[in-house]
Design a protein around this motif. Structure first.
Motif, PDB file in Angstrom:
ATOM      1  N   LYS A 132      30.654  38.381  -1.533  1.00 36.77           N
ATOM      2  CA  LYS A 132      30.013  37.329  -0.738  1.00 36.77           C
ATOM      3  C   LYS A 132      30.803  36.020  -0.801  1.00 36.77           C
ATOM      4  O   LYS A 132      30.390  35.015  -0.221  1.00 36.77           O
ATOM      5  CB  LYS A 132      28.591  37.084  -1.236  1.00 36.77           C
ATOM      6  N   MET A 133      31.927  36.026  -1.490  1.00 36.01           N
ATOM      7  CA  MET A 133      32.715  34.811  -1.653  1.00 36.01           C
ATOM      8  C   MET A 133      33.178  34.268  -0.302  1.00 36.01           C
ATOM      9  O   MET A 133      33.627  35.022   0.553  1.00 36.01           O
ATOM     10  CB  MET A 133      33.927  35.100  -2.542  1.00 36.01           C
ATOM     11  N   ARG A 134      33.024  32.950  -0.141  1.00 30.36           N
ATOM     12  CA  ARG A 134      33.485  32.315   1.088  1.00 30.36           C
ATOM     13  C   ARG A 134      34.033  30.925   0.766  1.00 30.36           C
ATOM     14  O   ARG A 134      33.722  30.353  -0.282  1.00 30.36           O
ATOM     15  CB  ARG A 134      32.363  32.211   2.116  1.00 30.36           C
ATOM     16  N   GLU A 135      34.836  30.411   1.663  1.00 30.50           N
ATOM     17  CA  GLU A 135      35.432  29.094   1.473  1.00 30.50           C
ATOM     18  C   GLU A 135      34.476  28.049   2.041  1.00 30.50           C
ATOM     19  O   GLU A 135      34.288  27.960   3.255  1.00 30.50           O
ATOM     20  CB  GLU A 135      36.799  29.018   2.153  1.00 30.50           C
ATOM     21  N   ILE A 136      33.841  27.266   1.171  1.00 35.58           N
ATOM     22  CA  ILE A 136      32.827  26.304   1.626  1.00 35.58           C
ATOM     23  C   ILE A 136      33.431  24.957   1.997  1.00 35.58           C
ATOM     24  O   ILE A 136      32.787  24.157   2.684  1.00 35.58           O
ATOM     25  CB  ILE A 136      31.709  26.123   0.574  1.00 35.58           C
ATOM     26  N   GLU A 137      34.628  24.692   1.550  1.00 35.19           N
ATOM     27  CA  GLU A 137      35.440  23.577   2.025  1.00 35.19           C
ATOM     28  C   GLU A 137      36.882  23.946   1.718  1.00 35.19           C
ATOM     29  O   GLU A 137      37.147  24.906   0.983  1.00 35.19           O
ATOM     30  CB  GLU A 137      35.052  22.246   1.374  1.00 35.19           C
ATOM     31  N   THR A 138      37.816  23.217   2.258  1.00 34.54           N
ATOM     32  CA  THR A 138      39.221  23.569   2.073  1.00 34.54           C
ATOM     33  C   THR A 138      39.577  23.657   0.586  1.00 34.54           C
ATOM     34  O   THR A 138      39.383  22.705  -0.168  1.00 34.54           O
ATOM     35  CB  THR A 138      40.126  22.533   2.750  1.00 34.54           C
ATOM     36  N   GLY A 139      40.028  24.831   0.178  1.00 37.14           N
ATOM     37  CA  GLY A 139      40.476  25.029  -1.205  1.00 37.14           C
ATOM     38  C   GLY A 139      39.399  25.374  -2.200  1.00 37.14           C
ATOM     39  O   GLY A 139      39.690  25.543  -3.388  1.00 37.14           O
ATOM     40  N   VAL A 140      38.130  25.526  -1.738  1.00 35.26           N
ATOM     41  CA  VAL A 140      37.024  25.804  -2.659  1.00 35.26           C
ATOM     42  C   VAL A 140      36.314  27.091  -2.247  1.00 35.26           C
ATOM     43  O   VAL A 140      35.730  27.173  -1.155  1.00 35.26           O
ATOM     44  CB  VAL A 140      36.006  24.646  -2.694  1.00 35.26           C
ATOM     45  N   LEU A 141      36.371  28.087  -3.110  1.00 30.45           N
ATOM     46  CA  LEU A 141      35.664  29.344  -2.890  1.00 30.45           C
ATOM     47  C   LEU A 141      34.360  29.325  -3.666  1.00 30.45           C
ATOM     48  O   LEU A 141      34.275  28.776  -4.766  1.00 30.45           O
ATOM     49  CB  LEU A 141      36.529  30.529  -3.344  1.00 30.45           C
ATOM     50  N   TRP A 142      33.321  29.958  -3.093  1.00 35.11           N
ATOM     51  CA  TRP A 142      31.984  29.943  -3.708  1.00 35.11           C
ATOM     52  C   TRP A 142      31.271  31.258  -3.427  1.00 35.11           C
ATOM     53  O   TRP A 142      31.449  31.845  -2.361  1.00 35.11           O
ATOM     54  CB  TRP A 142      31.169  28.789  -3.129  1.00 35.11           C
ATOM     55  N   PHE A 143      30.495  31.712  -4.404  1.00 36.75           N
ATOM     56  CA  PHE A 143      29.587  32.829  -4.153  1.00 36.75           C
ATOM     57  C   PHE A 143      28.409  32.752  -5.125  1.00 36.75           C
ATOM     58  O   PHE A 143      28.535  32.247  -6.242  1.00 36.75           O
ATOM     59  CB  PHE A 143      30.297  34.186  -4.272  1.00 36.75           C
ATOM     60  N   PRO A 144      27.240  33.248  -4.705  1.00 40.42           N
ATOM     61  CA  PRO A 144      26.080  33.305  -5.587  1.00 40.42           C
ATOM     62  C   PRO A 144      26.031  34.649  -6.298  1.00 40.42           C
ATOM     63  O   PRO A 144      26.459  35.665  -5.754  1.00 40.42           O
ATOM     64  CB  PRO A 144      24.905  33.169  -4.614  1.00 40.42           C
ATOM     65  N   THR A 145      25.514  34.667  -7.502  1.00 40.84           N
ATOM     66  CA  THR A 145      25.357  35.920  -8.222  1.00 40.84           C
ATOM     67  C   THR A 145      24.240  35.763  -9.240  1.00 40.84           C
ATOM     68  O   THR A 145      23.504  34.763  -9.220  1.00 40.84           O
ATOM     69  CB  THR A 145      26.683  36.355  -8.896  1.00 40.84           C
ATOM     70  N   GLU A 146      24.091  36.727 -10.109  1.00 43.50           N
ATOM     71  CA  GLU A 146      23.068  36.698 -11.146  1.00 43.50           C
ATOM     72  C   GLU A 146      23.668  37.171 -12.455  1.00 43.50           C
ATOM     73  O   GLU A 146      24.689  37.872 -12.469  1.00 43.50           O
ATOM     74  CB  GLU A 146      21.888  37.620 -10.782  1.00 43.50           C
TER      75      GLU A 146
END
Length: 245
Positions: A55-69
């Motif tokens: 589910k990882m996606r680039e939320i701004e230039t140079g920053v990857l983010w994903f939610p998990t548990e």
């Protein structure tokens, strides 16, 4: 006995000092939660943790983010994981990691991650750090019933004022290929700053702590009127407040 320092820059050549060992003029005390199971190893990431990296996606230039548990000793908490794209795109490259809990709780129950928390997380990622935002078990609202409040307070206490949640988040961080295990830091402001200090005290895997305006005397902060009111639900509330700050 905790040394609070500004974290070093995201540079592998930077070394981090450790608090002084016991010796003349140094008093080393046993932490109040030491015999309560807080040091038990958390069970590790939830079974679907690796799948959530998809589910990882680039939320701004140079920053990857994903939610998990990840699993704690008493349940499951949500995590928000941030990775600098420059680190992710270079296999074998390691970055320091900062772990941050939500602020603004009354410190007698937990807190969930919210949209506003990203404003605190992103500056670290932009500076080259991996970041994990983690929830604190026992979320509650003040307008809920006494039964709901008691359930939340009980869950928060079973999580040792959030220490168990911090330790579980640290264990998750150590499974990430992008994270340098020798450069794990905890941070937070207000109530989350107090939890950061507790996490640094109880978890030897923490290399440094950044605590911004932490409440350190909860008994004085809450006041006798508040404590006496809560004693109807939690008889040893004062003792818990002393131990959790």
């Amino acid at each position: 006995s905790i040394t609070v320092t500004t974290p070093p820059a995201a540079d592998p050549s930077v070394t981090v000092g450790t608090p002084p060992a016991a010796g003349p003029g140094v008093t080393v005390t046993t932490p109040p939660f030491a015999d309560s199971g807080v040091m038990a190893d958390p069970p590790g990431p939830a079974e679907n943790a690796d799948e959530n990296r998809d589910k990882m996606r680039e939320i701004e230039t140079g920053v990857l983010w994903f939610p998990t548990e990840t699993q704690t000793n008493s349940g499951v908490i949500k995590l928000w994981v941030y990775i600098p794209k420059a680190v992710h795109d270079n296999p074998g490259r390691k970055a320091p990691c900062v772990l941050v809990a939500p602020a603004g709780s009354p410190m007698i129950w937990g807190a969930l991650l919210g949209e506003g928390d990203q404003r605190e997380h992103l500056p670290y990622v932009r500076s080259g750090f991996c970041v994990i935002g983690y929830e604190i078990e026992g979320d509650c609202d003040a307008d809920q019933s006494n039964e709901q409040i008691l359930a939340a307070v009980t869950q928060f206490r079973e999580a040792h004022a959030g220490i168990s949640d911090a330790r579980a988040a640290i264990s998750y961080a150590l499974t990430m290929p992008e994270v340098d295990p020798k450069r794990i830091y905890v941070a937070g402001h207000s109530s989350a700053a107090s939890l950061a200090l507790l996490a640094a005290e109880y978890d030897p895997r923490v290399a440094g702590c950044m605590a911004y305006a932490p409440p350190t005397d909860l008994v004085a902060r809450m006041g006798p009127k508040f404590i006496n009111a809560f004693r109807q639900l939690v008889p040893d509330m004062k003792s818990f407040l002393i131990h959790s700050a």
